[in-house]
Design a protein around this motif. Structure first.
Motif, PDB file in Angstrom:
ATOM      1  N   THR A 150       0.852  -1.376   0.025  1.00 29.81           N
ATOM      2  CA  THR A 150      -0.137  -0.067  -0.054  1.00 29.81           C
ATOM      3  C   THR A 150       0.753   1.440  -0.041  1.00 29.81           C
ATOM      4  O   THR A 150       0.352   2.367  -0.459  1.00 29.81           O
ATOM      5  N   LEU A 151       2.074   1.355   0.406  1.00 28.74           N
ATOM      6  CA  LEU A 151       2.830   2.035   0.577  1.00 28.74           C
ATOM      7  C   LEU A 151       3.262   2.958  -0.795  1.00 28.74           C
ATOM      8  O   LEU A 151       3.380   3.916  -0.887  1.00 28.74           O
ATOM      9  N   ILE A 152       3.505   1.967  -1.646  1.00 30.14           N
ATOM     10  CA  ILE A 152       4.165   2.577  -2.884  1.00 30.14           C
ATOM     11  C   ILE A 152       3.144   3.379  -3.548  1.00 30.14           C
ATOM     12  O   ILE A 152       3.755   4.402  -4.128  1.00 30.14           O
ATOM     13  N   PRO A 153       1.973   2.876  -3.957  1.00 23.22           N
ATOM     14  CA  PRO A 153       0.996   3.900  -4.685  1.00 23.22           C
ATOM     15  C   PRO A 153       0.724   5.380  -3.870  1.00 23.22           C
ATOM     16  O   PRO A 153       0.757   6.092  -4.456  1.00 23.22           O
ATOM     17  N   MET A 154       0.604   5.056  -2.401  1.00 23.65           N
ATOM     18  CA  MET A 154       0.309   6.297  -1.828  1.00 23.65           C
ATOM     19  C   MET A 154       1.536   7.203  -1.655  1.00 23.65           C
ATOM     20  O   MET A 154       1.438   8.357  -1.867  1.00 23.65           O
ATOM     21  N   PHE A 155       2.963   6.677  -1.793  1.00 23.66           N
ATOM     22  CA  PHE A 155       4.007   7.661  -1.931  1.00 23.66           C
ATOM     23  C   PHE A 155       3.976   8.237  -3.156  1.00 23.66           C
ATOM     24  O   PHE A 155       4.376   9.439  -3.071  1.00 23.66           O
ATOM     25  N   PHE A 156       3.583   7.618  -4.182  1.00 29.46           N
ATOM     26  CA  PHE A 156       3.724   8.370  -5.354  1.00 29.46           C
ATOM     27  C   PHE A 156       2.473   9.307  -5.632  1.00 29.46           C
ATOM     28  O   PHE A 156       2.499  10.268  -6.148  1.00 29.46           O
ATOM     29  N   ILE A 157       1.357   8.889  -4.979  1.00 29.03           N
ATOM     30  CA  ILE A 157       0.294   9.925  -5.073  1.00 29.03           C
ATOM     31  C   ILE A 157       0.527  11.318  -4.399  1.00 29.03           C
ATOM     32  O   ILE A 157       0.174  12.359  -4.824  1.00 29.03           O
ATOM     33  N   ILE A 158       1.140  11.049  -3.155  1.00 27.86           N
ATOM     34  CA  ILE A 158       1.576  12.316  -2.501  1.00 27.86           C
ATOM     35  C   ILE A 158       2.757  13.062  -3.118  1.00 27.86           C
ATOM     36  O   ILE A 158       2.625  14.150  -3.328  1.00 27.86           O
ATOM     37  N   GLY A 159       3.752  12.131  -3.334  1.00 26.94           N
ATOM     38  CA  GLY A 159       4.899  12.763  -3.905  1.00 26.94           C
ATOM     39  C   GLY A 159       4.648  13.550  -5.417  1.00 26.94           C
ATOM     40  O   GLY A 159       5.418  14.363  -5.781  1.00 26.94           O
TER      41      GLY A 159
END
Lengths: 487, 641
Positions: free
Chosen positions: A135-144
């Motif tokens: 879950t961290l990976i897509p959210m990292f990109f969504i924020i970043g």
């Protein structure tokens, strides 16, 4: 393929399809995201209706190395959270419709939905961990990538914080499995099997590791400082998924893994956990009172609300645990609506400070209505969803079977939190919608909601009213699956 | 009784307002906002008819209490929602629906042409609906639901003219103060559900009665009672939480009328009426209620006598009269408390609407004593209605106030002790402040007043006729005294309360028996004090006509004392500032600067360290996997040891 496998693979396929469709233009990717989002929601709804929520559907594969196996199962708690994921995912797609985002944006949301679904389905702890990290990976990109000004910093902070939490969780899980192996001679990551045998002296450390891992996600004060930055910098839809579903992973982990694995520690540590939960409720509200940015304010209010959930879950009373679980859904809907509204404001005026607006009730009456409605749900107006959860959680703590937990201090702290909620929410509402426009006001750049936005918010508000007036059917979906966790 | 046996008028009580609000919101507001009031007025008529039908039903012995649906349940914990139509409920309901409906009619005239006309009517009717729900709830959770809804509707109405800063502040103050009161209600609710396992009034009465008979009362009972009293102090504007009410007159006048007479402030008294069997079993709680009531009644009457704004005088008068109701409750006179609540609803609605007409005469939302004076001839109808209500308020026979207020004051006299002596200043003060207001407004005018220069005009019929009908009630409601007393008692007795040894609620301890009303005593003492009050007011407004202006000029310090309500407002403001400052400290310094700063700082520090260790970060996946494996092995090794 088992229907549960379909459930998490479907959005993943959708994510891939979005990326492929992206080659034919951004519109195609967007439509692809909508179609797969709708299909995913339909699938989740179908499975929930077919099983009635109560029946546990499972998918199991042969064990791989070290006892890792492909084990999925869905009960009422899992299904309600998956429904929430699918619902909010669809809402997010609809809410970002006007954003000219690249295919990656849509793919990230579907990938996130897939990973979250996996977390809620997995009954093998290794699988659980894989999905958890995924879950961290897509959210990292969504924020970043799609966040606002300070997005890089927030994305890295979010990643490091939560990753540190999950590493602790992984270590605890490995220690647990190894300890079990040394006791029984069998390698297994199966949650049900791990519940059986005792763990020995490492128990408290494992429990602590799990608590820290889940605590970062909830987040429990003082592990919360990643949250305001991440929520504030994420794009509106990202905040919706972050607050609406990702925060719930922590509590879900607590309910599904930590508490059932260690019922004895759950009871003996409960006063400390309840103390932290009560601190969350009051501290979050106090911090929210001091904010001048709408998004930060809502982010801190999430900390307060999750405090109520935690209070209910650790109370051990049926109404508390069920209320805590229901409050996770409620918070997803209500805070989702609030983040969307702030997002709509930001889309129009590129501001979200409390003092940047004013007199919006006259300029954008629909927005004022929905914002007011959601705010009231959020501060726990009876008749709307927020009250049901808060009330059940507090009732659980007041009525807790666990010694010390029924001390008045916890219920009093909860009630203080309820009182303070109005003290941050209403002044903020008044500043944006009622107060006259200041010299730097951008209210004139804010046209009222259009039909698409209105429909999204009606859907959310109708749910708030429905759960508020008739929560019994929702509780009936969740309650059987959380009933046994303290036994 | 099953839900299907519920009479249709009880369903209509909810169906009509909900339908009117939904129709107004979804159909009329987007298309014909100026018609929003039409379905709502129809709903008012239906509700009034239905509540009188229900009152007749209860009066003839057919009260009922029935569960309709299970709201929430988990394990053994469950909360049901239902309907309770009994004596105290319908007695108040009949007044609320009648007076409330007439205020709706008045509002249709008063708010005409306001930009927010349709918003006003929708929220106004929601306010009304919330009160109906509160009065017919059959358990504490449901009561709490409508209690909060009343609070939200009042928030939206007080802040109706939100462009005014004073309105925004007043709305927030009203809501937050009530929220502080709700803190008590919520906790009471939690402990009620914990100790009684149920929230239904009926079942709680039974449990209390049984426990009392067995001599084992739950230890939490005094705490629950105290929390409920705290909640009632906020809603019913009693000391120490009364201060929101005088500011709440920032809303349009019909709001003030509805709020003071019918829908909001009576809720607290009603909560205590509903909870009386719980409260009365703790010997020290009824005297506490009586003490709060008596103190507030005198305190607010004194301040009312010093105010210049007409609506503010009335607001303090409401606080004072709510104190009288609390006093009645504390003395165990539940019937009288409910009766005074009803009578007060009539005369206070008239007074507020007349104040509205006075303001309307010079096109202002509210008027000050400087703006008025000598308006008797210009506003004859308003004057007549005001006079009737003032006579009723000061308890002049045969107006309704005599039968309610003076009966309570007589009960206090009979009770003895220090409360005996409180009854006299209350009677004196009520007459003084209301006749001071009447004489300053309608007689005169004095040189300090601009009244006659402003060319006031009588309001149009829609603003006079409804007031006249309510004034009729304020004059004649005394005739209802025996009926309401019977209704209230019958309502309690009509439900299964008759456990052996527990005859009825009124005989529970804490409610000492009061000798029958002695008419001559009462007429003599109460009437005499009211007469003194009137004479004092007459002397200070008509004979020594400049008194009001003179003492303000001569002693500004004294005025500051009254203006701050003997300093209490300052204490409250300090407290609020303190909480806000604490929140700012926690949010901006503790959380942001110190804690988050520490964490971010450690990231910077570790960046320095990591730069020196960068050699180990080769960027090759294999290396990292080795590191991970080594670390994990170390930890597992430790965990196993």
């Amino acid at each position: 393929m088992s229907p549960l496998t379909v459930l998490w693979v479907l959005p993943l396929v959708g994510a891939a399809a979005c990326l492929v469709a992206g080659r034919f233009g951004r519109e195609a990717a967007k439509i692809c995201a909508l179609v797969f989002g709708a299909a995913f929601f339909g699938a989740a709804l179908t499975i929930t209706i077919l099983t009635g929520g109560a029946g546990s559907v499972s998918a199991a594969g042969a064990p791989l190395a070290f006892g890792v196996s492909y084990l999925l199962s869905a009960d009422g708690l899992s299904l309600s959270l998956i429904l929430l994921t699918a619902f909010l995912n669809l809402i997010c797609v609809a809410a970002s419709w006007k954003q000219d985002a690249s295919a990656g944006y849509w793919a990230a949301f579907l990938a996130l939905a897939s990973a979250l679904t996996g977390v809620f389905l997995a009954r093998d702890l290794f699988l659980f961990y894989i999905f958890w990290e995924a879950t961290l990976i897509p959210m990292f990109f969504i924020i970043g990538l799609w966040g606002s000004d300070n997005r890089r910093h927030a994305a890295v902070k979010f990643f490091l914080f939560t990753f540190a939490g999950s590493v602790l969780m992984l270590l605890a899980l490995i220690a647990l499995v190894v300890a079990k192996h040394s006791q029984t001679g069998v390698w297994t990551w199966d949650l049900a099997a791990l519940k059986e045998a005792p763990v020995g002296a490492a128990g408290p450390w494992i429990f602590l590791g799990l608590l820290l891992g889940f605590g970062v996600k909830i987040p429990v004060v003082p592990l919360h400082t990643w949250l305001p930055d991440a929520h504030t910098e994420a794009p509106a839809a990202g905040s919706v998924m972050l607050a609406g579903v990702m925060l719930k992973m922590g509590l879900y982990g607590l309910i599904r893994v930590a508490l059932p694995l260690f019922p004895a520690y759950a009871a003996s540590w409960a006063p400390w956990l309840a103390g932290l939960a009560a601190l969350n409720a009051v501290y979050g509200a106090l911090c929210a009172m001091a904010q001048t940015d709408l998004k930060r304010l809502i982010a801190y209010s999430s900390i307060a609300h999750l405090g109520f959930c935690l209070l209910g879950v650790v109370s051990g009373a049926p109404q508390g645990v069920a209320g805590g679980a229901l409050q996770m859904i409620n918070h997803g809907i209500t805070t989702g609506a609030l983040f969307l509204l702030v997002g709509f404001l930001y889309e129009r005026a590129h501001k979200r400070g409390l003092s940047d607006f004013g007199a919006l009730a006259g300029r954008a009456p629909r927005m004022a209505f929905f914002f007011g409605f959601s705010i009231l749900a959020s501060i726990g107006l009876p008749g709307l969803n927020g009250f049901v959860g808060e009330f059940m959680c507090l009732s659980g703590i007041a009525h807790s079977p666990i010694p010390l937990l029924n001390l008045p201090v916890f219920a009093v702290a909860g009630a203080v939190g309820v009182t303070l909620a109005a003290a941050y929410a209403l002044p903020a509402y008044q500043a944006v919608f009622w107060a006259p426009e200041g010299p730097d006001s951008v209210s004139s750049h804010v046209p009222d909601l259009d039909l698409r936005e209105k429909s999204i918010l009606w859907t959310l508000c109708a749910l708030m009213l429905w759960i508020g007036l008739s929560p019994a059917s929702w509780i009936a979906l969740i309650e059987p699956s959380v009933r046994g966790i303290y036994r | 009784m099953r839900p299907s046996d519920i009479p249709v008028e009880a369903w209509l009580l909810f169906a009509a307002p909900i339908a009117a609000i939904l129709f107004g919101f979804f159909v009329l507001r987007p298309r014909k906002p100026e018609w929003t009031h039409l379905p709502i007025l129809l709903s008012c008529a239906i509700v009034t008819a239905c509540s009188f039908a229900l009152a007749a039903r209860v009066y003839t012995g057919h009260s009922f209490d029935v569960n309709i649906w299970r709201w929430a349940a988990a394990g053994k914990w469950a909360v049901d929602f239902g309907l309770r139509v009994d004596g105290p409920g319908v007695a108040v309901l009949a007044m609320v629906s009648l007076v409330g409906s007439l205020i709706h009619v008045y509002a249709a005239g008063y708010m005409k042409g306001d930009a927010g006309f349709s918003r006003f009517f929708l929220v106004f009717h929601l306010f009304f609906l919330a009160m109906i729900g509160l009065l017919t709830a059959n358990n504490y959770v449901q009561l709490y639901l409508f209690w909060e809804l009343v609070g939200v509707a009042s928030y939206l109405l007080v802040g109706f003219w939100y462009h005014k800063e004073s309105a925004r502040k007043a709305a927030l103050k009203a809501f937050m103060t009530n929220r502080v009161g709700d803190f008590g209600f919520l906790l009471a609710l939690l402990y009620i559900l914990t100790y009684f396992k149920v929230g239904h009034f009926n079942l709680i009465y039974l449990q209390v009665a049984y426990a009392q008979q067995q001599g084992v009362l739950p230890e939490a009972l005094p705490v629950i009672g105290l929390l409920l009293i705290w909640a009632a102090c906020a809603k019913s504007a009693q000391f120490p939480l009364y201060f929101w009410l005088p500011d709440a007159m920032e809303g349009p006048t019909p709001t003030s009328a509805l709020m003071h007479a019918a829908t909001m402030v009576t809720a607290g008294v009603f909560l205590l009426v509903r909870s009386w069997p719980l409260i009365a079993v703790t010997p020290w709680l009824p005297p506490l209620v009586a003490g709060i009531g008596a103190f507030t009644a005198v305190f607010a009457a004194v301040i009312a006598a010093t105010k210049k704004d007409l609506k503010r005088i009335l607001a303090y008068s409401t606080v004072s009269h709510l104190g009288i109701m609390m006093l009645a409750l504390g003395l165990g006179q539940i019937g009288l408390a409910v009766f005074h609540l009803v009578v007060h609803g009539f005369f206070k609605a008239v007074l507020f609407l007349c104040a509205g007409n006075v303001g309307h005469a010079i096109h202002q939302p509210t008027a000050n004593v400087d703006d008025v004076g000598g308006w008797r001839k210009a506003l004859p109808w308003t004057y007549a209605c005001f006079l009737i209500a003032a006579l009723s308020l000061s308890g002049v026979w045969p107006f309704a106030g005599f039968f309610s207020k003076d009966a309570i004051l007589d009960a206090a006299w009979q009770y003895g002790g220090w409360i005996k002596w409180v009854s006299l200043p209350i009677a004196f003060g009520s007459a003084f402040y209301i006749f001071r207001m009447l004489l300053l407004t309608f007689h005169g005018s004095r040189p300090e007043q601009a009244g006659l220069k402003k060319h006031p005009h009588e309001a149009e019929p829609i603003l006079v006729v409804p007031v006249f009908f309510i004034a009729l009630g304020a004059a004649l409601a005394g005739l209802l005294a025996p009926g309401i007393e019977r209704l209230v008692l019958y309502g309690w007795r009509g439900l299964p309360l008759g456990l052996p040894g527990v005859a009825g609620v009124l005989n529970l301890p804490g409610s000492p028996a009061v000798p029958a009303l002695s008419f001559h005593d009462l007429f003599g003492r109460g009437g005499l004090m009211a007469l003194f009050g009137f004479l004092a007011a007459y002397y200070l407004t008509m004979v020594d006509a400049g008194w009001d202006w003179r003492w303000r000029r001569n002693s500004p310090a004294l005025e500051a004392v009254f203006e701050s309500d003997f300093g209490w407002k300052i204490v409250v403001a300090r407290f609020v500032d303190g909480v806000a400052a604490f929140a700012r400290f926690v949010g901006r310094v503790l959380d942001k600067k110190w804690w988050d700063g520490l964490i971010e700082g450690s990231a910077d520090a570790s960046r320095g360290v990591s730069a020196s260790l960068a050699g180990y970060a080769s960027g090759r996946l294999n290396d990292y996997l080795w590191w991970m494996a080594a670390g994990a092995a170390l930890l597992i090794g430790r965990a196993l040891r």
